[in-house]
Enzyme design. Structure first.
Site, PDB file in Angstrom:
ATOM      1  N   HIS A  21      -8.223   5.579   4.065  1.00  0.00           N
ATOM      2  CA  HIS A  21      -8.200   4.182   3.646  1.00  0.00           C
ATOM      3  C   HIS A  21      -8.159   4.079   2.126  1.00  0.00           C
ATOM      4  O   HIS A  21      -9.109   4.453   1.442  1.00  0.00           O
ATOM      5  CB  HIS A  21      -9.449   3.491   4.220  1.00  0.00           C
ATOM      6  N   VAL A  46       1.830   0.732   7.825  1.00  0.00           N
ATOM      7  CA  VAL A  46       2.614  -0.410   8.317  1.00  0.00           C
ATOM      8  C   VAL A  46       1.651  -1.567   8.597  1.00  0.00           C
ATOM      9  O   VAL A  46       0.457  -1.465   8.340  1.00  0.00           O
ATOM     10  CB  VAL A  46       3.422  -0.038   9.587  1.00  0.00           C
ATOM     11  N   LYS A  72       1.159   0.286  15.433  1.00  0.00           N
ATOM     12  CA  LYS A  72       0.652   1.576  14.964  1.00  0.00           C
ATOM     13  C   LYS A  72       0.721   2.610  16.103  1.00  0.00           C
ATOM     14  O   LYS A  72       1.072   3.775  15.875  1.00  0.00           O
ATOM     15  CB  LYS A  72      -0.766   1.428  14.394  1.00  0.00           C
ATOM     16  N   MET A 120       0.821  -1.203   0.000  1.00  0.00           N
ATOM     17  CA  MET A 120       0.000   0.000   0.000  1.00  0.00           C
ATOM     18  C   MET A 120       0.860   1.261   0.000  1.00  0.00           C
ATOM     19  O   MET A 120       0.620   2.187  -0.771  1.00  0.00           O
ATOM     20  CB  MET A 120      -0.936   0.015   1.212  1.00  0.00           C
ATOM     21  N   SER A 143      -7.246  -0.909   7.428  1.00  0.00           N
ATOM     22  CA  SER A 143      -8.477  -1.336   6.743  1.00  0.00           C
ATOM     23  C   SER A 143      -9.613  -1.577   7.716  1.00  0.00           C
ATOM     24  O   SER A 143     -10.773  -1.574   7.314  1.00  0.00           O
ATOM     25  CB  SER A 143      -8.299  -2.632   5.947  1.00  0.00           C
ATOM     26  N   ASP A 189      10.691   3.153   5.465  1.00  0.00           N
ATOM     27  CA  ASP A 189      10.461   1.789   5.942  1.00  0.00           C
ATOM     28  C   ASP A 189      11.528   1.496   6.986  1.00  0.00           C
ATOM     29  O   ASP A 189      12.316   2.386   7.342  1.00  0.00           O
ATOM     30  CB  ASP A 189      10.481   0.783   4.773  1.00  0.00           C
ATOM     31  N   GLU A 249      -0.947  -4.320   9.929  1.00  0.00           N
ATOM     32  CA  GLU A 249      -2.229  -4.082  10.603  1.00  0.00           C
ATOM     33  C   GLU A 249      -2.129  -4.579  12.052  1.00  0.00           C
ATOM     34  O   GLU A 249      -2.566  -5.694  12.380  1.00  0.00           O
ATOM     35  CB  GLU A 249      -3.335  -4.823   9.819  1.00  0.00           C
TER      36      GLU A 249
END
Ligand code: NAD
Length: 715
Positions: free
Chosen positions: A452, A402, A409, A326, A431, A345, A404
């Site tokens: 999203h 990053v 997070k 993504m 998501s 990253d 899920e």
């Protein structure tokens, strides 16, 4: 203000008619009929003293088409006769204009789509301004209609059936230069003055102009219906169309019919047939759905869900955290919009790989001649791939993409939020995880929001913006503006588990898996998924999403249930089957070598044969309509629940989001509009039947009961 068709005769006796109706655009309505009617009358009366006519517009657009809002109000069996009469009147006035006996030239200064281009077609010559504002074509098919102002008949007579067919069936919108190359306009002009000068020069050079079909002995280019080549071409089109539309949308088939009729009968009879078929389409549910979609698309893109009172915001520097599937796509679309991107990253290597993705996409554009090497270098130059958090300093927006995982997070928010410019926005691409929960460690939860994206980011046109409990209006306005800056359509929803699109999407996968478990033939499940208009069957979609991702997402959410003390993540059939595919057979999805399907290198995918040994029972014989409705209605029921729970703020976001984000069939007009044209009461009744037969997941939501009782639509 009253509208006018300004009438001005110059010293060469050329009349310039400048259309300037009272609304923001020139459109086909009663006012048009009066203005065009009196203009043509005057031209006829003064015929002998004029050299010809130039038709142009005082608006930014040349002429818009029919009045969609009024067409939407037309009910079957009511008003169709008047509609036919009005259509024939419009046509007869245009017919008189083209038979004036003097040259008539369209000077196309702005968009001439639909009715606008139909007016141009009855002129003898077309000069278009070579500007971005000019768009030309007959896009009625995308509204479930056909060009009813003589568009089909004149296209066929002008170009022949073979050349006319594509612009009519596809509804292509041409830029000025492409319209010129395709012959839809005969001349291009560099400036408005040049356009009028060229139009007048043509009038002078062609005093006897008529349209070819009014010249004695005229034959349709390429031949009429009796020509075997043409007959064969038309015959071959029908199955091709069926394959494309799956028989779900009538307009293209009707357009093909009118093309065929035009090849069989005289010009004026063809105009009448076109009118009758046009009227028969206007009141169909599908035309209503598609017209409604068009209006709601304008509502959404026009900022219907954007808080008022904030200046349009331009994001200049965006940080993207996580250069995975993504993140790399988000970096690409942002750089393409000219925004500076910091793609971060955990290692330089991973960040570089993410940037290489953009390079790959840009290379393809260059290879296709759609981009220059310089432009490519410029776009790539905007992306800084890095593992160094300091590079994020001063971003006005950071989007986190990053893994899920709530703790990860949270940790990242704590570490990196401070790098934002003053009052910068923090967006999460989660998501399913609630934004309010993710915002917990934030020092500025009012600046925290969900943005999203859909995969693949460069292709999918939608962004679902999620407003957390503390998200401010200003933050929402900025996220909305950023989405439009990167040329996506933003819908706005409220916080909840799975938001709107993920929740609804999951039901399609789940219903497919449930049908398998009940013993239904997997091929039937897949075919009926496509038959209702979904892009692919539910099993194929599950493979694309990947069983691995599905299982991971469910397990993350199950853990979250425990943490939040709710029960959002019931064990679903899609979870059970995905887990079995992975645990017992190592089949984690297409990306991981296979799932429900095998993907032979270089060959077509085929269902994995072993799947038949799981549940398939030839005795199980569910009615086809039930299977179809289960696959479609599950999604609608979930949307209705989102609506009644306040996850959705309005109907337009629901409809647009479902079609553009999760592939809900476009001919339905979207998840809630589908209920309107199905009939709110009828839909509730059918749901009750499905609940009886298949279980409480089809229980009629209260909001539907209420609407049915009050006789209201979802609007
Ligand atoms: P992915 O596994 O492809 O990529 C995640 C990336 O994050 C990896 O490159 C990883 O190295 C990086 N990462 C991990 N920890 C990091 C850290 N501390 N700092 C910087 N980078 C870090 O995952 P994805 O499919 O791109 O999904 C990312 C997010 O987007 C998830 O929240 C997911 O739910 C969401 N999402 C995914 C999809 C989809 O279709 N895959 C669609 C919409 C939203």
């Amino acid at each position: 203000m009253t509208g006018t068709f300004n009438y001005e005769k110059d010293s060469d006796n050329i009349v310039t008619v400048t259309m300037d109706m009272s609304g923001p655009v020139n459109a086909m309505n009663d006012e048009y009929m009066a203005l065009m009617g009196s203009t043509v009358e005057r031209l006829e009366a003064e015929r002998d003293s004029i050299a010809g006519v130039v038709l142009t517009s005082a608006k930014k657009t040349f002429f818009a088409g029919g009045d969609i809002k009024s067409m939407l109000t037309l009910e079957p069996g009511k008003g169709e006769a008047e509609m036919f009469k009005m259509n024939m009147e419009i046509k007869s006035v245009l017919r008189r204009l083209e038979k004036l006996g003097k040259p008539v030239v369209a000077a196309i200064n702005g968009a001439a789509l639909g009715g606008g281009y139909e007016i141009c077609l009855c002129c003898h010559h077309r000069v278009a301004l070579n500007s971005k504002a000019v768009q030309i074509g007959l896009p009625e098919v995308s509204l479930g209609l056909l060009p009813g102002g003589g568009g089909i008949v004149r296209m066929v007579n002008k170009f022949g059936a073979e050349r006319a067919i594509m612009p009519l069936l596809e509804g292509t919108r041409f830029s000025a230069d492409k319209a010129h190359a395709a012959g839809l306009v005969e001349e291009l002009a560099d400036s408005p003055e040049d356009m009028i000068a060229k139009a007048k020069a043509w009038v002078k050079a062609n005093p006897e102009a008529q349209n070819p079909w009014d010249v004695k002995g005229f034959k349709i280019p390429g031949g009429d219906a009796k020509n075997p080549k043409i007959a064969q071409m038309l015959q071959g089109r029908n199955p091709m169309l069926y394959k494309k539309t799956r028989g779900l949308v009538p307009a293209p088939v009707k357009i093909l019919d009118v093309i065929a009729d035009t090849l069989r009968v005289d010009f004026d009879t063809a105009l009448e047939i076109e009118a009758r078929v046009f009227v028969s389409l206007v009141t169909t549910p599908i035309a209503k759905n598609l017209m409604n979609f068009f209006l709601q698309m304008n509502q959404v893109n026009g900022g219907g869900s954007r808080p008022k009172g904030f200046d349009k915001y331009q994001t200049k520097k965006v940080g993207v955290l996580g250069a995975g599937m993504m993140g790399q796509g988000i970096a690409y679309v942002s750089a393409m919009a000219g925004i500076e991107v910091v793609l971060k990253d955990i290692s330089q290597d991973a960040a570089d790989k993410g940037k290489a993705y953009s390079e790959g996409l840009l290379d393809k554009r260059v290879a296709k001649g759609r981009m220059t090497e310089e432009k490519k270098a410029q776009v790539l130059g905007l992306i800084k791939a890095t593992a160094d958090a300091d590079d994020l300093q001063g971003c006005d927006l950071i989007i986190e993409a990053v893994f899920e995982n709530v703790d990860l997070k949270h940790q990242i928010t704590q570490e990196l939020e401070g790098k934002l410019a003053e009052n910068g926005v923090w967006g999460s691409n989660t998501s399913t995880l609630p934004i309010t929960l993710l915002a917990e460690p934030s020092k500025k939860p009012e600046n925290f929001i969900g943005i999203h994206f859909f995969s693949p980011v460069d292709k999918m046109p939608l962004v679902e913006i999620i407003v957390g409990e503390q998200t401010s209006d200003e933050t929402l306005a900025k996220a909305f503006d950023y989405s439009q800056q990167i040329r996506k359509t933003p819908i706005v929803v409220n916080d909840s588990r799975g938001f709107f699109t993920s929740r609804v999407f999951a039901t399609y996968l789940d219903e497919g898996a449930l049908l398998l478990e009940e013993g239904v033939d997997p091929v039937l499940v897949e075919n009926l998924g496509r038959a209702i208009g979904m892009p692919v069957g539910p099993l194929a979609v599950q493979d694309e999403v990947s069983q691995q991702l599905g299982v991971k997402a469910t397990e993350t959410n199950m853990a979250l249930d425990a943490r939040l003390g709710d029960n959002f993540s019931r064990e679903t059939a899609s979870y059970r089957l995905s887990k079995r595919l992975i645990d017992e057979h190592g089949r984690g999805g297409r990306f991981h070598g296979g799932g429900y399907y095998d993907y032979p290198a270089g060959g077509e995918k085929a269902l994995w044969p072993e799947i038949y040994n799981w549940f398939y029972n030839p005795e199980v014989n569910l009615p086809v309509e039930d299977v179809k409705d289960r696959l479609l209605f599950r999604q609608v029921v979930e949307s209705l629940r989102c609506y009644e729970e306040g996850v959705l703020n309005n109907v337009a976001d629901a409809n647009i989001g479902s079609i553009m984000g999760i592939g809900f069939p476009p001919h339905t007009g979207g998840v809630l509009q589908y209920v309107n044209t199905y009939g709110v009461k009828a839909f509730a009744q059918r749901l009750a039947e499905l609940e009886d037969r298949y279980g409480e997941r089809f229980a009629v939501p209260q909001v539907l009961k209420d609407k049915a009782e009050k006789g209201e639509l979802f609007a």
